[in-house]
Design an enzyme around this catalytic site. Structure first.
Site, PDB file in Angstrom:
ATOM      1  N   SER A  96       0.821  -1.200   0.000  1.00 17.19           N
ATOM      2  CA  SER A  96       0.000   0.000   0.000  1.00 17.19           C
ATOM      3  C   SER A  96       0.862   1.260   0.000  1.00 17.19           C
ATOM      4  CB  SER A  96      -0.892   0.006   1.249  1.00 17.19           C
ATOM      5  OG  SER A  96      -1.563   1.247   1.392  1.00 17.19           O
ATOM      6  N   TYR A 121      -2.016   5.742  -5.103  1.00 13.92           N
ATOM      7  CA  TYR A 121      -3.050   6.783  -5.199  1.00 13.92           C
ATOM      8  C   TYR A 121      -2.459   7.964  -5.959  1.00 13.92           C
ATOM      9  CZ  TYR A 121      -5.690   4.398  -1.488  1.00 13.92           C
ATOM     10  OH  TYR A 121      -6.386   3.485  -0.743  1.00 13.92           O
ATOM     11  N   THR A 147      -5.126   2.611  -7.770  1.00 17.86           N
ATOM     12  CA  THR A 147      -6.474   2.608  -7.198  1.00 17.86           C
ATOM     13  C   THR A 147      -7.288   3.733  -7.819  1.00 17.86           C
ATOM     14  OG1 THR A 147      -5.804   1.586  -5.118  1.00 17.86           O
ATOM     15  CG2 THR A 147      -7.810   2.913  -5.080  1.00 17.86           C
ATOM     16  N   LYS A 230      -7.086  -0.732 -10.257  1.00 18.92           N
ATOM     17  CA  LYS A 230      -7.746  -1.458  -9.159  1.00 18.92           C
ATOM     18  C   LYS A 230      -8.994  -0.701  -8.738  1.00 18.92           C
ATOM     19  CE  LYS A 230      -6.801  -2.971  -4.383  1.00 18.92           C
ATOM     20  NZ  LYS A 230      -7.878  -2.199  -3.728  1.00 18.92           N
ATOM     21  N   HIS A 254     -12.889  -2.183  -2.911  1.00 20.08           N
ATOM     22  CA  HIS A 254     -12.111  -1.629  -1.798  1.00 20.08           C
ATOM     23  C   HIS A 254     -12.500  -2.289  -0.475  1.00 20.08           C
ATOM     24  CE1 HIS A 254      -9.423   2.061  -1.508  1.00 20.08           C
ATOM     25  NE2 HIS A 254      -9.392   1.584  -0.268  1.00 20.08           N
TER      26      HIS A 254
END
Length: 362
Positions: A96, A121, A147, A230, A254
């Protein structure tokens, strides 16, 4: 159960909760129960091979590790322990962006051949976003999982009640400036939910809400490694993703943490697979808890699945060894599901092995 009994409320509710009334969170798991297996018998299943390829990298099974944020709230070794577990089991870990261990330190913790991906992100600060990509590439990460479902944070009531914040001894380790490393509730945010949840205020201040397909093109222009998206849940967006020349799609809601009452990921997987029509690989996360769930996802067209919360619970239970034990347990269940369904290779699993039932309302 160990995690429920030992994690503090701030971390436990952050890990386990979903958006709003958590219908989607619950349905992610329930949806697998609505799918029946259709086993074939009288096959020689004395030797079962669970190995498969993930973007041309051979891994031990199609069971991978999803990007989950702030793992050091569960165990002090956090993401480093998870990376070592992935290395020991020869599977992929996706790190992440909101890791509490840096990109470089995770790479150093598990320097072997198991593939690592980086979840991304798009920040308002484009240079910071670009640096994340470059650092991942320089550290040997093999793909970027962008994402695309978080222009704003979903309304997570547990985090609002708890006024969620990252514990003082931890930071978002991939950033240098304090605005991007700290997650704490702020008193000057207009939205009451953002004011109560430190992560909601963080997203509001840092993540770019103008996120669109042009940003996918920009990330692809920056990255020298494959870029996947994603957060795709519809055939329409899957086709646009292919048109954008992404290298793969992760069907994801998510973990039920963004928009409540969207479908379970397994319920939309086949729609996305059909829309893509073999042009890019499709993966799935959300609700996978058993080896039979893995089998069902592959039968409906996924190339691999990614586990999120089970990794966190295993990490809290026994660190690196806990994650290894969990992965081996689910892989053994998957191996048995293959054998009892008459499949000796992952490539043997196909649509004929499952029967989907009518989908009830949430």
């Amino acid at each position: 159960r160990h995690a429920l009994a030992t994690l503090d409320r701030n971390a436990l509710d952050y890990y386990r909760s979903g958006a709003q009334d958590m219908h989607t969170l619950r349905d992610n798991q329930r949806a697998f129960d609505r799918i029946a297996l259709r086993p074939r018998v009288l096959r020689d299943v004395s030797r079962i091979d669970t190995t498969t390829k993930l973007l041309n990298h051979q891994i031990s099974s199609p069971i991978c590790i999803a990007p989950t944020a702030m793992q050091r709230m569960a165990h002090d070794s956090g993401e480093s322990a998870t990376a070592r577990a992935a290395q020991r089991t020869n599977t992929c870990m996706c790190l992440s962006s909101w890791s509490t261990t840096s990109i470089e330190d995770v790479a150093l913790a598990a320097p072997g051949n198991a593939p690592r991906w980086m979840q991304l992100y798009v920040y308002k600060d484009r240079e910071a976003t670009k640096k994340l990509v470059e650092r991942a590439q320089d550290s040997g990460y093999e793909a970027i999982a962008l994402t695309v479902d978080t222009p704003f944070l979903g309304r997570r009531l547990a985090d609002i009640r708890n006024k969620f914040q990252l514990p003082d001894h931890l930071t978002m380790a991939n950033f240098a400036d304090q605005a991007k490393t700290q997650v704490a509730a702020k008193a000057n945010i207009q939205n009451a939910a953002e004011n109560a949840s430190g992560l909601a205020s963080y997203v509001a201040s840092q993540i770019d809400p103008t996120l669109s397909w042009r940003h996918v093109a920009w990330v692809k222009s920056v990255a020298k490694i494959p870029v996947l998206v994603k957060g795709i849940l519809t055939a329409e967006d899957a086709k646009l993703a292919v048109d954008a020349k992404v290298d793969g799609i992760i069907v994801s809601n998510h973990g039920g943490r963004q928009l409540d009452t969207v479908p379970a990921t397994i319920d939309v997987l086949e729609e996305v697979v059909k829309a893509v029509n073999g042009r890019v690989p499709v993966y799935l996360d959300g609700g996978v808890r058993r080896g039979t769930d893995v089998f069902k996802a592959l039968a409906l067209g996924a190339k691999a699945v990614f586990l999120g919360r089970p990794v966190l619970w295993a990490l809290k239970y026994n660190g690196e060894d806990g994650v290894v034990e969990m992965l081996e347990m689910i892989n053994e269940e998957f191996r048995l599901a293959m054998a009892l369904s008459g499949c000796v290779r992952v490539s043997d699993i196909n649509r004929d092995h499952v029967r989907t039932l009518a989908q009830p309302r949430l």
